[in-house]
Design a protein around this motif. Structure first.
Motif, PDB file in Angstrom:
ATOM      1  N   LYS A  82     -29.423  -3.169  14.400  1.00  0.00           N
ATOM      2  CA  LYS A  82     -30.634  -3.070  15.425  1.00  0.00           C
ATOM      3  C   LYS A  82     -31.258  -4.625  16.106  1.00  0.00           C
ATOM      4  CE  LYS A  82     -31.953   0.866  13.108  1.00  0.00           C
ATOM      5  NZ  LYS A  82     -32.366   2.066  14.485  1.00  0.00           N
ATOM      6  N   ALA A  83     -30.521  -5.151  15.555  1.00  0.00           N
ATOM      7  CA  ALA A  83     -30.791  -7.055  16.252  1.00  0.00           C
ATOM      8  C   ALA A  83     -30.709  -6.624  17.847  1.00  0.00           C
ATOM      9  CB  ALA A  83     -30.812  -7.559  15.948  1.00  0.00           C
ATOM     10  N   ALA A  84     -29.038  -6.157  17.579  1.00  0.00           N
ATOM     11  CA  ALA A  84     -28.381  -5.741  18.524  1.00  0.00           C
ATOM     12  C   ALA A  84     -29.292  -4.908  19.843  1.00  0.00           C
ATOM     13  CB  ALA A  84     -26.968  -5.466  18.803  1.00  0.00           C
ATOM     14  N   LEU A  85     -30.165  -3.814  19.183  1.00  0.00           N
ATOM     15  CA  LEU A  85     -30.561  -2.684  19.584  1.00  0.00           C
ATOM     16  C   LEU A  85     -31.874  -3.301  20.656  1.00  0.00           C
ATOM     17  CD1 LEU A  85     -31.544   0.225  20.461  1.00  0.00           C
ATOM     18  CD2 LEU A  85     -32.059   0.345  18.208  1.00  0.00           C
ATOM     19  N   ASN A  86     -32.449  -4.690  19.447  1.00  0.00           N
ATOM     20  CA  ASN A  86     -33.613  -4.636  20.245  1.00  0.00           C
ATOM     21  C   ASN A  86     -33.174  -5.472  21.964  1.00  0.00           C
ATOM     22  OD1 ASN A  86     -35.230  -3.608  17.938  1.00  0.00           O
ATOM     23  ND2 ASN A  86     -34.991  -5.541  17.117  1.00  0.00           N
ATOM     24  N   ALA A  87     -32.231  -6.318  21.327  1.00  0.00           N
ATOM     25  CA  ALA A  87     -31.919  -7.391  22.802  1.00  0.00           C
ATOM     26  C   ALA A  87     -31.446  -6.091  23.735  1.00  0.00           C
ATOM     27  CB  ALA A  87     -30.166  -8.574  22.321  1.00  0.00           C
ATOM     28  N   LEU A  88     -30.468  -5.062  23.634  1.00  0.00           N
ATOM     29  CA  LEU A  88     -29.814  -4.087  24.386  1.00  0.00           C
ATOM     30  C   LEU A  88     -31.329  -3.411  25.120  1.00  0.00           C
ATOM     31  CD1 LEU A  88     -27.535  -2.184  25.801  1.00  0.00           C
ATOM     32  CD2 LEU A  88     -27.992  -0.708  24.055  1.00  0.00           C
ATOM     33  N   THR A  89     -32.115  -3.432  24.186  1.00  0.00           N
ATOM     34  CA  THR A  89     -33.511  -2.864  24.821  1.00  0.00           C
ATOM     35  C   THR A  89     -34.378  -4.028  26.288  1.00  0.00           C
ATOM     36  OG1 THR A  89     -34.108  -1.569  23.212  1.00  0.00           O
ATOM     37  CG2 THR A  89     -35.889  -2.105  24.059  1.00  0.00           C
ATOM     38  N   ARG A  90     -34.141  -4.635  25.906  1.00  0.00           N
ATOM     39  CA  ARG A  90     -34.967  -6.034  26.360  1.00  0.00           C
ATOM     40  C   ARG A  90     -33.835  -6.114  27.844  1.00  0.00           C
ATOM     41  NH1 ARG A  90     -39.080  -9.551  24.631  1.00  0.00           N
ATOM     42  NH2 ARG A  90     -38.548 -10.307  26.381  1.00  0.00           N
ATOM     43  N   VAL A  91     -32.751  -5.718  27.469  1.00  0.00           N
ATOM     44  CA  VAL A  91     -31.886  -6.002  29.055  1.00  0.00           C
ATOM     45  C   VAL A  91     -32.245  -5.167  29.586  1.00  0.00           C
ATOM     46  CG1 VAL A  91     -29.453  -6.049  29.499  1.00  0.00           C
ATOM     47  CG2 VAL A  91     -30.614  -7.458  27.593  1.00  0.00           C
ATOM     48  N   VAL A  92     -31.994  -3.644  28.995  1.00  0.00           N
ATOM     49  CA  VAL A  92     -32.280  -2.920  30.061  1.00  0.00           C
ATOM     50  C   VAL A  92     -33.746  -2.894  30.821  1.00  0.00           C
ATOM     51  CG1 VAL A  92     -31.763   0.243  30.404  1.00  0.00           C
ATOM     52  CG2 VAL A  92     -30.292  -1.192  29.070  1.00  0.00           C
ATOM     53  N   ALA A  93     -34.662  -3.094  29.730  1.00  0.00           N
ATOM     54  CA  ALA A  93     -36.220  -3.124  30.344  1.00  0.00           C
ATOM     55  C   ALA A  93     -36.109  -3.704  31.295  1.00  0.00           C
ATOM     56  CB  ALA A  93     -36.775  -3.535  29.611  1.00  0.00           C
ATOM     57  N   ALA A  94     -35.466  -4.815  31.541  1.00  0.00           N
ATOM     58  CA  ALA A  94     -35.122  -5.922  32.572  1.00  0.00           C
ATOM     59  C   ALA A  94     -34.395  -5.690  33.873  1.00  0.00           C
ATOM     60  CB  ALA A  94     -34.833  -7.297  32.238  1.00  0.00           C
ATOM     61  N   GLU A  95     -33.963  -4.886  33.549  1.00  0.00           N
ATOM     62  CA  GLU A  95     -32.833  -4.157  34.673  1.00  0.00           C
ATOM     63  C   GLU A  95     -33.683  -3.232  35.531  1.00  0.00           C
ATOM     64  OE1 GLU A  95     -29.590  -5.099  35.933  1.00  0.00           O
ATOM     65  OE2 GLU A  95     -29.854  -6.131  34.670  1.00  0.00           O
TER      66      GLU A  95
END
Length: 135
Positions: free
Chosen positions: A60-73
């Protein structure tokens, strides 16, 4: 935590959402609109991460990081595409158990709110009860 538990949890909580976003977000950007809501958990909240359930917490921590990366893109594209994560809270499901404090309808309120949010809505956030949480 066994290797199988870790692998299956990772595939469900990280690989699955990554594959879906890779398939769908480019089309959202091309159309100029879209909403992605990743269902995360306070278990993966880095500001309060603790012991127990390591496969769940790490994924879930990795999913949160992935969320931030895709949101920035998505934000960099200029399109009205929002990518957020949320915690439904402790929900009365097979996973949450009968002692959980929220109904499935209550658990769905924040994901639905994020999925139907307007252009002025947040992007790259983590939410519960329609309120921001610290990552």
């Amino acid at each position: 935590m066994t290797d199988d538990v870790f692998r299956l949890t990772w595939e469900t909580n990280v690989t699955g959402p990554a594959v879906l976003m890779r398939a769908l977000v480019p089309g959202m950007i091309a159309r100029g609109f879209g909403r992605v809501v990743n269902v995360s958990s306070r278990a993966g909240q880095m500001s309060g991460i603790g012991k127990g359930f390591p496969a769940c917490r790490v994924s879930k921590a990795a999913l949160n990081a992935l969320t931030r990366v895709v949101a920035a893109e998505a934000a960099a594209s200029g399109a009205d595409v929002k990518v957020n994560a949320c915690s439904p809270g402790w929900v009365k499901t097979r996973m949450g158990g009968s002692e959980a404090v929220r109904s499935p309808d209550q658990g769905a309120e924040t994901p639905v709110w994020l999925a139907t949010a307007g252009s002025d809505s947040p992007n790259g956030g983590f939410f519960e009860d329609k309120k921001p949480l610290a990552w």
